[in-house]
Write a protein that holds these residues in place. Structure first.
Motif, short mmCIF file in Angstrom:
data_model
loop_
_atom_site.label_atom_id
_atom_site.label_comp_id
_atom_site.label_asym_id
_atom_site.label_seq_id
_atom_site.Cartn_x
_atom_site.Cartn_y
_atom_site.Cartn_z
N SER A 149 0.58 -1.00 -0.15
CA SER A 149 -0.11 -0.23 0.04
C SER A 149 0.85 1.93 -0.53
N LEU A 182 7.83 7.03 -5.53
CA LEU A 182 8.48 8.12 -6.00
C LEU A 182 9.16 8.40 -7.52
N PRO A 230 12.21 6.93 -2.56
CA PRO A 230 13.05 5.72 -1.87
C PRO A 230 12.46 4.84 -2.65
N ASN A 240 0.04 12.90 -1.45
CA ASN A 240 0.58 12.04 -1.96
C ASN A 240 1.95 11.47 -1.97
N ARG A 241 2.43 12.60 -2.89
CA ARG A 241 3.66 13.19 -3.26
C ARG A 241 5.11 13.67 -2.01
N ALA A 264 4.95 10.02 -0.27
CA ALA A 264 6.26 9.00 -0.92
C ALA A 264 7.25 9.50 -1.09
N ALA A 265 7.52 10.51 -0.74
CA ALA A 265 8.95 11.51 -0.99
C ALA A 265 9.34 10.85 1.10
N ARG A 296 3.56 7.07 2.52
CA ARG A 296 2.22 7.07 1.87
C ARG A 296 1.85 6.51 2.34
N ALA A 297 2.31 5.01 3.20
CA ALA A 297 1.03 3.63 2.68
C ALA A 297 0.34 3.82 4.55
N PHE A 343 -2.49 14.23 -5.06
CA PHE A 343 -3.65 14.97 -4.96
C PHE A 343 -3.42 14.84 -2.34
#
Lengths: 317, 459
Positions: free
Chosen positions: A39, A43, A57, B64-65, B68-69, B73-74, B201
């Protein structure tokens, strides 16, 4: 499944594999649209100097068994399941391989790095000169078992630790493998050592110089294959990679593939919750979509911007 | 020869300081983070009260960007919607910004302004707004809002305050469509450093904004040292040479400060280069959070109130993040522009709540009967004020930094800029490699000089 697997994929920050920089700028963000193994979102960033696109990552090596599930297509691309698509692809790829291997001696040693289930080696065995000595390496036990099942000589280890003699290989293949590995420079250096002086490496990988990438790079590009493609190249970054690995670029062009186009559309549909009958029109089993995108991408290949990079590197004499 | 490299000192354990340390680590540099307060997160703190309502300090926009970085995000949920409207009358709430094009008098005056007016000096915010948006829209909507959160008349503000809407009209429409189609709160214009896109988003981490700070802090090589206020920054020849933290002097050639820039100036010893930033002002906010029964009480998540209300913005965050309040209950946040010492700032909590409840009628008619409770927060560092008065100095800080080698002022308060968390992150990612290189170079030079000294003394 995602909920159970949530904790099992761990991530680590990485640097540009070519220059070592850690200041990549964001290009795309997305999920595992195909296999839903985690989930997390991933990036894709671009190195401002090398133009390399890489995940940062990315999953740690310990997470590999999770992100490559048993049903992963590279382990399970068989004729029974893929029928017509398998036939057409086999014929096309055999022709490409033999063209790339033209002029090799009759007893040439050929090594497929990241050989998967042995698909390409099998093509060479069927269509190539009978005197060629075929070898493969792959790190995945399931892939190696499949390849050995075909009667191929395959080592289960990274190419860096292969038992093959240095300077013994005439022709190496690295087909849609380099994008999966953490350190492409190390892999190419290792292949360079195994090649005879003047020996060639035939490399195929997704092309970030393609129009498909340009259009869908924000999230849905099939070539991201989140989170399994860690390093992605265009012509410029490929030249830099070759230089870093002390290999000469003998030929750098592009070739046609419908796969990324198909998956770019499919990922968009999956992400936007399209009905499954629509999603299923776009897959590796969907011959009409593949045929249409093959024709489409052929036009871009003519102008040097096909879906895949096709590279011939050479170990200096 | 000395082998130990002095660490980079990071002042402030809020998100900016933590991200700076995180990026330094990625660049192979050890950082020590000192936080004056008793815990990390600073302005990015979060908590959940006994009734099950969750709060952050202020509003944060996280994508989310960005998550994620950071590999987070999970642990985030996707916001199903986000939108802003402008309250013009009890019945009219045009959607910001496109809906404003549906108000004929705004369009007429904007067109007229374009046709009539020759180009002229547009360095003052009032002129620039009127030129860009037309007199009507500027005077009725944009300028009253700007003045409320700046605390100065628009003819005393710099036009650079409005260089902050990076998305064009066509793109905005496209992103709105994507928002509808994907049922996700696609980010429109909430990041200056990286572009909007249909795949970017708003998300929100479990545990609130503080969870981001905790995640970053957990990944650092060294724990953040809390309760350690910075007292002095020593300079020599316009170069940082050390800091004094909680009574202890530490040698270093690089300091990354997240303190408000006007506060940072007061710590500098041995240089007056930063004195010009001393007059920079932050506008404070009084934040009144009303807990109410019901949901979706406002026409959209954010309602801008340029006229007829004592506050300039009303937000119903649970419309965008349903999980932050119990079922069938909601939170309405009213934001007052204020200054420590002024009448609004001095209101008691009861007065502040009453002022909201008694004026919210046009938006929520039965607000009083819905009220379950309230909390009031006074935030002195709401917005950096882009006063015309010190605009050249502000521009110089943005372009050249502090002017002292090895002293870097980062983050929203340190850069004195209207940036959000994600902007801070990308800016740091771009800036830190050069800071790390400079730190390394200076350390090598220092240790080789020391080496020469040592050789001499041995001889």
């Amino acid at each position: 499944m995602a909920a159970d697997e949530r904790e099992s994929v761990t991530l680590e920050n990485v640097a540009c594999c070519i220059c070592g920089g850690v200041d990549g700028t964001p290009v795309g963000v997305g999920e595992d649209f195909e296999y839903h193994t985690t989930s997390h979102s991933f990036l894709a960033v671009r190195c401002p100097r090398c133009e390399l696109i890489y995940l940062d990552p990315r999953p740690t090596p310990a997470s590999l068994p999770v992100i490559y599930p048993d049903e992963y297509h590279a382990f399970a691309f068989d004729e029974e399941q893929f029928g017509l698509v398998h036939k057409v692809r086999s014929r096309l790829e055999a022709r490409r391989l033999l063209r790339a291997g033209r002029g090799l001696p009759a007893d040439a040693h050929v090594l497929d790095v990241g050989c998967g289930d042995g698909f390409h080696l099998d093509l060479l065995r069927q269509h190539g000169p009978k005197g060629w000595q075929l070898h493969g390496v792959d790190t995945d036990a399931r892939a190696v078992a499949a390849a050995r099942g075909r009667g191929l000589d395959v080592e289960e280890q990274p190419v860096e630790t292969s038992a093959l003699a240095p300077g013994s290989i005439d022709f190496a293949l690295c087909i849609q493998t380099i994008e999966h590995v953490g350190d492409p420079v190390a892999i190419l250096r290792a292949i360079g050592k195994l090649l005879k002086p003047g020996g060639r490496l035939y490399l195929i990988t997704d092309n970030t110089g393609s129009p498909d990438f340009k259009i869908t790079k924000g999230r849905h590009w099939g070539g991201y294959h989140f989170p399994r493609h860690w390093n992605l190249f265009n012509k410029a970054s490929m030249r830099k990679l070759a230089e870093a690995a002390d290999l000469e670029v003998a030929k750098l062009s592009t070739t046609t593939s419908p796969v990324n186009w198909t998956y770019s559309v499919r990922n968009t549909l999956v992400d936007w919750n399209a009905p499954s009958w629509m999603v299923n029109r776009f897959s590796l089993k969907a011959a009409p979509a593949l045929a249409a995108f093959t024709a489409f991408d052929t036009a871009f290949t003519v102008i040097g911007r096909g879906a895949l990079l096709r590279v011939i590197l050479r170990r200096p004499q | 020869m000395s082998t130990s490299t002095p660490p980079v000192i990071v002042l402030g354990g809020g998100i900016a300081g933590l991200l700076a340390a995180h990026e330094l680590g990625r660049n192979g540099v050890a950082a020590e983070v000192y936080e004056a307060g008793p815990r990390i997160a600073g302005m990015a703190a979060s908590h959940t009260d006994a009734d099950g309502f969750s709060y952050d300090v202020g509003a944060h926009f996280v994508t989310n960007r960005f998550m994620a970085a950071l590999g987070m995000r999970a642990n985030c949920r996707v916001l199903p919607r986000y939108g802003e409207v402008v309250h013009l009358s009890a019945k009219k709430h045009p959607v910001y910004p496109i809906g404003l094009l549906g108000v004929p008098r705004f369009v007429r005056s904007a067109v007229w302004e374009k046709v009539r007016r020759p180009k002229r000096d547009l360095s003052v915010a009032a002129d620039r707004f009127r030129h860009d948006y037309g007199r009507k829209l500027a005077d009725e909507v944009a300028l009253p809002l700007l003045e409320a959160w700046s605390g100065l008349p628009a003819d005393q503000l710099s036009a650079s305050v409005i260089d902050k809407i990076p998305t064009g009209l066509a793109q905005t429409i496209w992103l709105r469509m994507a928002q509808r189609m994907t049922k996700r709160a696609v980010m429109i214009g909430y990041c200056k450093e990286e572009p909007s896109a249909t795949g970017v988003f708003h998300v929100y981490p479990d545990g609130g904004i503080a969870a981001i700070c905790q995640h970053v802090a957990d990944g650092l090589a060294q724990p953040v040292q809390v309760g350690q206020p910075a007292e002095k920054i020593y300079t020599d020849g316009e170069r940082v040479v050390g800091v004094r933290i909680a009574g202890r002097d530490i040698e270093t050639n690089t300091v990354i400060s997240t303190l408000p820039i006007n506060r940072l100036t007061q710590l500098i010893e041995g240089s007056d280069r930063l004195d010009r930033f001393r007059r920079f002002q932050f506008r404070g906010l009084v934040l009144v959070n009303l807990k109410l029964t019901g949901r979706e009480l406002l026409p959209d998540v954010i309602v801008w109130t340029p006229h007829g209300f004592p506050y300039f913005r009303v937000t119903e965050a649970p419309m965008a993040m349903p999980w932050i309040a119990p079922v069938d209950k909601t939170m309405i946040l009213c934001e007052f522009g204020a200054q420590p010492g002024d009448e609004v700032w001095a209101m008691t909590d009861e007065e502040a709540v009453e002022r909201c409840v008694s004026t919210l009628d046009p938006l929520i008619p039965d607000v009083r009967s819905r009220l379950l409770g309230a909390s009031v927060l006074r935030q002195p560092l709401g917005y950096p004020v882009f006063a015309l008065d010190y605009e050249p100095d502000r521009a110089a800080l943005a372009a050249e930094g502090t002017g002292i080698a090895g002293l870097h002022s980062v983050g929203r308060n340190g850069e004195f800029d209207h940036i959000l968390m994600e902007d801070t992150f990308w800016r740091l990612r771009r800036r830190i490699p050069a800071i790390a290189r400079d730190h390394h170079r200076c350390s090598v030079v220092a240790s080789s000089i020391e080496g020469v000294h040592n050789e001499h003394s041995t001889a």
